[in-house]
Design a protein around this motif. Sequence first.
Motif, PDB file in Angstrom:
ATOM      1  N   ASP A 108       0.736  -1.312  -0.150  1.00 54.82           N
ATOM      2  CA  ASP A 108      -0.029   0.027   0.016  1.00 54.82           C
ATOM      3  C   ASP A 108       0.804   1.105   0.116  1.00 54.82           C
ATOM      4  N   VAL A 109       2.062   1.245   0.637  1.00 50.96           N
ATOM      5  CA  VAL A 109       2.730   2.594   0.772  1.00 50.96           C
ATOM      6  C   VAL A 109       3.585   2.556  -0.804  1.00 50.96           C
ATOM      7  N   GLY A 113       0.846   6.696  -4.820  1.00 46.37           N
ATOM      8  CA  GLY A 113       0.507   7.778  -5.840  1.00 46.37           C
ATOM      9  C   GLY A 113      -0.166   7.184  -6.955  1.00 46.37           C
ATOM     10  N   ARG A 114      -0.366   5.723  -7.008  1.00 41.93           N
ATOM     11  CA  ARG A 114      -1.121   5.181  -8.078  1.00 41.93           C
ATOM     12  C   ARG A 114      -2.489   4.871  -7.619  1.00 41.93           C
ATOM     13  N   SER A 115      -2.782   4.923  -6.380  1.00 42.48           N
ATOM     14  CA  SER A 115      -4.381   4.360  -5.891  1.00 42.48           C
ATOM     15  C   SER A 115      -5.216   5.417  -6.179  1.00 42.48           C
ATOM     16  N   ARG A 134      -6.360   5.736   2.457  1.00 40.86           N
ATOM     17  CA  ARG A 134      -5.400   5.300   2.276  1.00 40.86           C
ATOM     18  C   ARG A 134      -4.770   4.969   3.846  1.00 40.86           C
ATOM     19  N   LEU A 135      -4.826   5.929   4.382  1.00 39.25           N
ATOM     20  CA  LEU A 135      -4.236   5.940   5.974  1.00 39.25           C
ATOM     21  C   LEU A 135      -5.078   4.886   6.706  1.00 39.25           C
ATOM     22  N   TRP A 192      -3.773  -2.644   8.670  1.00 41.91           N
ATOM     23  CA  TRP A 192      -2.616  -3.511   8.803  1.00 41.91           C
ATOM     24  C   TRP A 192      -1.638  -3.403   9.526  1.00 41.91           C
ATOM     25  N   ALA A 193      -1.258  -2.239  10.183  1.00 41.04           N
ATOM     26  CA  ALA A 193      -0.344  -2.090  11.308  1.00 41.04           C
ATOM     27  C   ALA A 193      -1.152  -2.495  12.680  1.00 41.04           C
TER      28      ALA A 193
END
Length: 116
Positions: A19-20, A24-26, A33-34, A40-41
């Motif tokens: 994801d990181v 930019g492509r998402s 996104r955050l 996940w974290a």
Amino acid sequence: MTPFQIAAVSVLAALFVRDVLRWGRSHLTHGVRLLRLAAWAAAAVTIADPGLLQSVANLLGIGRAADVVLYLTALGGLWVAFYLYTRCLRLEREITALTRHLAIRDATPPAADRRG
């Protein structure tokens, strides 16, 4: 760490890194996104140290850590359901407006009454 914890944390770390790298492509908003990165974290930390979630459960007055996960999952599911429902309603309204616009634009005038 157990083999399951190692495997699960590794998969979650790979998802986080993916994801990181695709930031930019998402097509997703920054907030979404955050939120994904935080999910996940949080999952990785919870799996790596289950006692931490039990401490959070105790602070919240909930008996078991599994109940915290259940409650958060239920709340998240409800939020997603309501969000998707409102999104569908908005899309239906937009489709209706677009259909009306196209119908009016492409309409042909009625044939003139030609009586001799």
